[in-house]
Design an enzyme around this catalytic site. Structure first.
Site, PDB file in Angstrom:
ATOM      1  N   ASN A  59      -4.059 -10.159   6.966  1.00  8.10           N
ATOM      2  CA  ASN A  59      -3.766  -8.871   7.614  1.00  8.10           C
ATOM      3  C   ASN A  59      -4.949  -8.145   8.254  1.00  8.10           C
ATOM      4  O   ASN A  59      -4.970  -6.918   8.356  1.00  8.10           O
ATOM      5  CB  ASN A  59      -3.034  -7.940   6.635  1.00  8.10           C
ATOM      6  CG  ASN A  59      -1.706  -8.541   6.189  1.00  8.10           C
ATOM      7  OD1 ASN A  59      -1.294  -9.568   6.718  1.00  8.10           O
ATOM      8  ND2 ASN A  59      -1.037  -7.912   5.244  1.00  8.10           N
ATOM      9  N   TYR A  84      -8.155  -7.808   7.348  1.00  3.84           N
ATOM     10  CA  TYR A  84      -9.218  -7.181   6.559  1.00  3.84           C
ATOM     11  C   TYR A  84     -10.435  -8.125   6.474  1.00  3.84           C
ATOM     12  O   TYR A  84     -10.478  -9.147   7.151  1.00  3.84           O
ATOM     13  CB  TYR A  84      -8.672  -6.744   5.192  1.00  3.84           C
ATOM     14  CG  TYR A  84      -7.552  -5.733   5.390  1.00  3.84           C
ATOM     15  CD1 TYR A  84      -7.841  -4.453   5.875  1.00  3.84           C
ATOM     16  CD2 TYR A  84      -6.220  -6.070   5.211  1.00  3.84           C
ATOM     17  CE1 TYR A  84      -6.822  -3.536   6.131  1.00  3.84           C
ATOM     18  CE2 TYR A  84      -5.199  -5.161   5.467  1.00  3.84           C
ATOM     19  CZ  TYR A  84      -5.509  -3.890   5.931  1.00  3.84           C
ATOM     20  OH  TYR A  84      -4.516  -2.993   6.202  1.00  3.84           O
ATOM     21  N   HIS A 124      -7.167 -11.108  -1.214  1.00  6.35           N
ATOM     22  CA  HIS A 124      -6.500 -10.710   0.039  1.00  6.35           C
ATOM     23  C   HIS A 124      -7.294 -11.283   1.216  1.00  6.35           C
ATOM     24  O   HIS A 124      -8.311 -10.733   1.615  1.00  6.35           O
ATOM     25  CB  HIS A 124      -6.445  -9.196   0.097  1.00  6.35           C
ATOM     26  CG  HIS A 124      -5.530  -8.631   1.156  1.00  6.35           C
ATOM     27  ND1 HIS A 124      -5.012  -9.396   2.186  1.00  6.35           N
ATOM     28  CD2 HIS A 124      -5.028  -7.378   1.342  1.00  6.35           C
ATOM     29  CE1 HIS A 124      -4.242  -8.630   2.958  1.00  6.35           C
ATOM     30  NE2 HIS A 124      -4.226  -7.393   2.456  1.00  6.35           N
ATOM     31  N   ASN A 162      -3.833  -4.909  12.710  1.00  6.90           N
ATOM     32  CA  ASN A 162      -5.264  -4.580  12.672  1.00  6.90           C
ATOM     33  C   ASN A 162      -6.061  -5.297  13.768  1.00  6.90           C
ATOM     34  O   ASN A 162      -7.244  -5.621  13.581  1.00  6.90           O
ATOM     35  CB  ASN A 162      -5.866  -4.831  11.279  1.00  6.90           C
ATOM     36  CG  ASN A 162      -5.379  -3.806  10.273  1.00  6.90           C
ATOM     37  OD1 ASN A 162      -5.234  -2.623  10.595  1.00  6.90           O
ATOM     38  ND2 ASN A 162      -5.093  -4.247   9.058  1.00  6.90           N
ATOM     39  N   THR A 203       0.852  -1.194   0.000  1.00  7.26           N
ATOM     40  CA  THR A 203       0.000   0.000   0.000  1.00  7.26           C
ATOM     41  C   THR A 203       0.886   1.242   0.000  1.00  7.26           C
ATOM     42  O   THR A 203       1.757   1.389   0.849  1.00  7.26           O
ATOM     43  CB  THR A 203      -0.919  -0.027   1.234  1.00  7.26           C
ATOM     44  OG1 THR A 203      -1.880  -1.065   1.042  1.00  7.26           O
ATOM     45  CG2 THR A 203      -1.656   1.293   1.423  1.00  7.26           C
TER      46      THR A 203
HETATM   47  C1  8OZ Z   1       0.038  -1.242   5.666  1.00  7.60           C
HETATM   48  C2  8OZ Z   1      -0.650  -0.050   5.593  1.00  7.60           C
HETATM   49  C3  8OZ Z   1      -1.852   0.009   4.950  1.00  7.60           C
HETATM   50  C4  8OZ Z   1      -2.373  -1.124   4.370  1.00  7.60           C
HETATM   51  C5  8OZ Z   1      -1.962  -4.894   4.319  1.00  7.60           C
HETATM   52  C6  8OZ Z   1      -3.051  -3.452   2.755  1.00  7.60           C
HETATM   53  O1  8OZ Z   1      -1.378  -5.065   5.374  1.00  7.60           O
HETATM   54  C7  8OZ Z   1      -2.259  -3.538   3.806  1.00  7.60           C
HETATM   55  C8  8OZ Z   1      -1.691  -2.336   4.440  1.00  7.60           C
HETATM   56  C9  8OZ Z   1      -0.469  -2.374   5.099  1.00  7.60           C
HETATM   57  O2  8OZ Z   1      -2.338  -5.876   3.633  1.00  7.60           O
END
Ligand code: 8OZ
Length: 356
Positions: free
Chosen positions: A178, A180, A175, A235, A26
């Site tokens: 992480n 999400y 994806h 996260n 990103t």
């Molecule tokens: C760091 C900052 C913002 C997004 C991920 C899309 O960890 C990210 C991400 C990483 O997959």
């Protein structure tokens, strides 16, 4: 001859000239309307000697956004912008895969249509702060998706895949890592549902598997990969039994005949290391295995030689070294990456890192 980072390989039907992948990164430098712009074309084209580029995480819908200036794949202008990227990479003999992204609860109303609440498997607010156009802002409590809303999420992945193919990508990566949306469904700290999409491992994996199956139906399974991160606490996410969960996920993905599994083999958050047997995970999956996180040339070659990975994805090294393949080949020193220009800004720290 022994296999190493410089040996060609196929990811499903995608042929790679070497086993050095550019990891998804990103960078928050999309233009107006979250459309890829000229500096994005330059950035990716500079890195086309990679065996394959996996793009930065790319939102599949308006509701999939969670950060400023991330390029989407849900409007005509975005498709046209990405087409310039894929044309430039292909003109230099490279391969490029789009990473399909829905952030789920890792968002903020200010980034969403009509200031909507972020959506998630369960209404659990993440600890920490969202990156917004107004700066860092506390996360809000998301809204739990209703059962009858899930087909539309799958449909958004399908449409985004069609858009990615129209934009000329060689494949797509779902994806599932992480913290999400799809990872929020997988892991039990974020999924407290009591319907068919929560509770048991089979139920928590259901949305990911439905998405991957639907994506493979339009892209062809041999052009589809999935990224997972069994240990990553980034996260504010965790699971009480990651080995059984992710072994199951890998086995079910194997049954879908997808091209590759891409694994973040650790946590991006400092702290408690958890025991995890990545080789056991890998043995559940018959396709190619891409390993990521903190590899260098030596550890990457060792992982490939020992059969622990087929391809290595490099992240930070690729931010600072557009010619990482050539530098590895010549044992040349690497440029250091400047943290202050990772997220947002313009050309500085993006397209101005020198090649050899
Ligand atoms: C760091 C900052 C913002 C997004 C991920 C899309 O960890 C990210 C991400 C990483 O997959």
């Amino acid at each position: 001859m022994a296999v190493d980072l410089f040996s060609p390989i196929h990811l499903g039907s995608i042929s790679l000239k070497n086993r050095i992948a550019m990891a998804p990164l990103t960078r928050n430098r999309a233009g107006e309307g979250n459309v890829p712009q000229d500096i994005n074309v330059t950035y990716y084209a500079q890195r086309a000697s990679a065996g394959v580029i996996i793009t930065e995480a790319t939102p599949i819908s308006d509701m999939g956004h969670g950060y400023p200036a991330t390029p989407g794949i849900h409007s005509g202008a975005q498709i046209a912008g990405w087409k310039k990227v894929t044309d430039a990479v292909h003109a230099k003999g490279g391969k490029i895969i789009l990473q399909l992204w829905h952030v789920g609860r890792i968002s903020h109303p200010s980034l969403l249509p009509e200031n909507a609440l972020p959506v998630a498997p369960s209404a659990i607010k993440p600890a920490g702060q969202a990156f917004t156009y107004q700066g860092l802002t506390d996360f809000v409590q998301p809204r739990a998706l209703a059962l009858d809303e899930l087909p539309a999420i799958v449909a958004d992945y399908v449409q985004a895949t069609k858009n990615a193919l129209a934009a000329g990508f060689d494949g797509v990566e779902v994806h599932g890592a992480n913290g999400y949306l799809l990872d929020q469904f997988l892991r039990d700290s974020t999924n407290k549902r009591t319907d068919n999409y929560g509770g048991s491992i089979e139920n928590r994996a259901r949305l990911l598997l439905e998405v991957v199956k639907a994506v493979a139906d339009v892209a062809s399974a041999d052009r589809v990969g999935v990224r997972i991160s069994p240990l990553n606490q980034f996260n504010d996410i965790s699971d009480s039994a990651p080995q059984v969960l992710f072994n199951y996920v890998a086995k079910e993905l194997s049954h879908l005949d997808i091209a590759y599994l891409h694994v973040v083999e650790g946590s991006m958050v400092e702290g408690a290391a958890i025991d995890f047997d990545f080789l056991a995970l890998r043995k559940q999956f018959k396709g190619a295995y891409i390993a990521n996180l903190n590899y260098d040339k030596a550890t990457g070659n060792a992982a490939i030689a020992e059969g622990r990975a087929d391809v290595i994805a490099y992240g930070k090294a690729y931010i600072a070294n557009p010619d990482l393949v050539e530098r590895f080949a010549q044992n040349a020193p690497l440029n250091a990456a400047d943290q202050s220009t990772f997220y947002g800004g313009g050309e500085k720290g993006y397209i101005d890192y020198p090649a050899l």
